[in-house]
Design a protein around this motif. Structure first.
Motif: not given
Length: 164
Positions: A3-4, A90-91, A95-99
């Motif tokens: 879901g990120k 990625i996992d 606490d970020v909105d976008v990577i």
């Protein structure tokens, strides 16, 4: 990937990926977006300094070493037998909105392809390419954004990733 919100910035060497990404990150931070970034390197990276305690601990066989100070920390993880895959990396983000992911052009993630006329390289557009950032007009099946107008690209990203 759990879901990120992720977006890849891909392209050949010299296409301006890092330059564009720096500008995009700065603009998004001004919009109070919490940004994470992941950069693929085509060579071995050495973050630790030979002779320092953390380096010696890692070389002694520690599979995970964290170097920490008051303002940041870095986790160094040895993966000699199984290289870390993109999902695992990625996992690690919290606490970020976008990577933003620089490189990894063959991964099945939404990506913007950077293209410069001077490179004289072919476009690499696959089923996951959502746009091309270029310094020339192109006839493609995906939107073409001006690589020299990062505000335009941020607006496109916001509309693609954060539309309600």
């Amino acid at each position: 990937m759990n879901g990120k919100k992720i977006i890849g910035i891909t392209g050949y060497s010299g296409s301006g990926k890092t330059t564009l990404l720096k500008k995009i990150i700065q603009l998004m931070v001004l919009q109070n977006v919490k940004v994470g970034s992941l950069k693929h390197a085509h060579h071995d990276i050495e973050l630790d300094i030979p002779g320092k305690d953390s380096y010696e601990l890692r070389k002694a066989g520690s599979l995970q070493t964290i170097i920490a100070c008051d303002k940041r920390y870095a986790l160094i993880e040895e993966t000699p037998d199984i290289p870390a895959d993109l999902k695992t990396l990625i996992d690690r983000f919290t606490d970020v909105d976008v990577i933003f992911i620089e490189g990894f052009k063959d991964e099945q993630i939404p990506k913007i392809m950077c293209h410069r006329k001077a490179n004289a390289k072919p476009l690499f557009i696959d089923n996951f390419t959502i746009a091309v950032a270029s310094d020339e007009s192109l006839n493609t099946s995906v939107p073409v954004l001006d690589i020299n107008q990062p505000e335009q690209i941020v607006k496109f990203i916001n509309n693609s990733l954060f539309k309600c």
